[in-house]
Design an enzyme around this catalytic site. Structure first.
Site, PDB file in Angstrom:
ATOM      1  CB  CYS A  24      38.466  44.627 -34.462  1.00  0.00           C
ATOM      2  SG  CYS A  24      37.227  43.568 -35.176  1.00  0.00           S
ATOM      3  CG  ASP A  25      42.380  45.024 -35.043  1.00  0.00           C
ATOM      4  OD1 ASP A  25      42.126  45.018 -33.826  1.00  0.00           O
ATOM      5  OD2 ASP A  25      42.452  43.987 -35.722  1.00  0.00           O
ATOM      6  CB  CYS A  67      38.318  42.859 -37.883  1.00  0.00           C
ATOM      7  SG  CYS A  67      36.942  43.737 -37.128  1.00  0.00           S
TER       8      CYS A  67
END
Ligand code: NAP
Length: 311
Positions: free
Chosen positions: A138-139, A135
């Site tokens: 997300c990261d 992701c």
């Protein structure tokens, strides 16, 4: 059916929430189980530019928050209980929760979506959360001024690679063939981005590093030649698997595990069970098509309930 039917929706992405809006507006008081990722995959994305009605785009999370509020406004009841297995052999259907409770449903709309796929390497698993991620949204933030790689050749991989150039100093896009599957628009975006380097005909054999990713051992898929690419992170963009485990083999599925619906409708192989969104769509997988099929599932469910009353 004279009493209020128990209408249950599983999943809180665009498909589940749209089904909820329609079923709630029809006075059917649906109960929606949000699942482990409330809001679905769109909450993992940033800007959504192709959902009609938003001239300047909208953040995926905002789109889902708004849709949820809309479903709530018409009386959808939300639950966070986790459904771990189901018994669809007779009606009412039984949904077993992780707390050992049974939820009964006269009608079930399955909108459980799909989950990101992994390469299946031991080293990939070991370094998950230590530089390996599925992701970018997300990261990606953690890779400011670092070098990362993205695996895959579809729209997801290119979208991730493009997004990661906001943070990373360099993004290497690794694809196992010499041709992308992604749409031409997305491909053009990757080709013209100076921070993206493309490696065709390469497969990831191993993620290198002990406590953090330090590189990748690659193999040329044509010549078999090995090489090492120094990177600080690896992002997977190789597609998704439909979330159908809780139904076992009770519903008809295609060869890759997607639920089969009767063409032109959302009826599954069990009367009273409807499927919408990515769990039954291996082709389009768009927020708007998921929402559209959520609407169809609600209308199909309503009609099916009416037919029970008439019959
Ligand atoms: P996808 O189209 O199925 O592409 C998956 C890619 O990963 C393919 O290039 C595939 O290679 C590669 N791959 C699969 N397994 C692999 C493995 N084990 N090792 C190495 N490579 C592997 O999946 P997607 O990109 O997630 O897209 C899914 C759908 O969502 C598509 O319809 C897409 O158009 C849509 N989508 C749209 C947008 C957008 O419009 N903004 C964004 C994301 C996704 P091969 O090509 O060799 O099979």
């Amino acid at each position: 059916m004279n009493k209020q039917p128990r209408v249950v929706i599983l999943g809180s992405g665009p498909a589940g929430l749209t089904a909820a809006i329609y079923l709630a507006r029809a006075g059917l008081k649906p109960v929606l189980y949000e699942g482990t990722q409330p809001g679905g995959q769109l909450t993992l994305t940033t800007e959504v530019e192709n959902f009609p009605g938003f001239v300047n785009g909208i953040q995926g999370g905002d789109l889902m928050d708004n849709t949820r509020a809309q479903a709530e406004r018409f009386g959808t009841e939300f639950s966070w209980a986790e459904i771990v297995s189901t018994d669809l052999s007779e009606r009412p259907f039984k949904l077993h929760t992780s707390e050992g409770k049974d939820i009964l449903a006269d009608v079930l709309v399955i909108a459980t979506g799909a989950t990101a796929r992994w390469l299946g390497l031991e080293s990939e698993k070991r370094l998950q959360g230590r530089g390996v991620s599925a992701c970018a949204t997300c990261d990606g933030f953690f890779f400011r001024d670092l070098e990362v790689a993205v695996v895959g050749g579809g729209d997801s991989a290119i979208e991730e690679a493009t997004f990661l150039t906001r943070f990373a100093s360099k993004v290497t896009l690794i694809h196992r063939r010499d041709e992308f599957r992604a749409s031409k628009v997305m491909q053009a975006r990757a080709f013209k981005n100076e921070k993206i380097e493309i490696l065709f005909n390469k497969g990831v054999e191993e993620v290198l590093g002990t406590d953090a990713v330090t590189g990748l051992r690659l193999r040329d898929t044509v010549t078999g030649e090995e090489s090492v690419l120094k990177v600080d992170g690896l992002f997977l963009g190789i597609g998704h698997t439909p979330n159908t485990a809780i139904f076992g083999d009770q519903l008809a599925k295609d060869g890759t595990g997607y639920l089969i619906t009767t063409p032109g409708s959302t009826h599954t192989s069990i009367p009273g069970v409807f499927a919408a969104g990515d769990v039954q769509d291996s082709i389009y997988r768009q927020a708007i098509t998921a929402a559209g099929s959520g609407c169809m599932a609600a209308l199909d469910a309503e009609k099916w309930l009416e037919s029970l009353e008439e019959g």
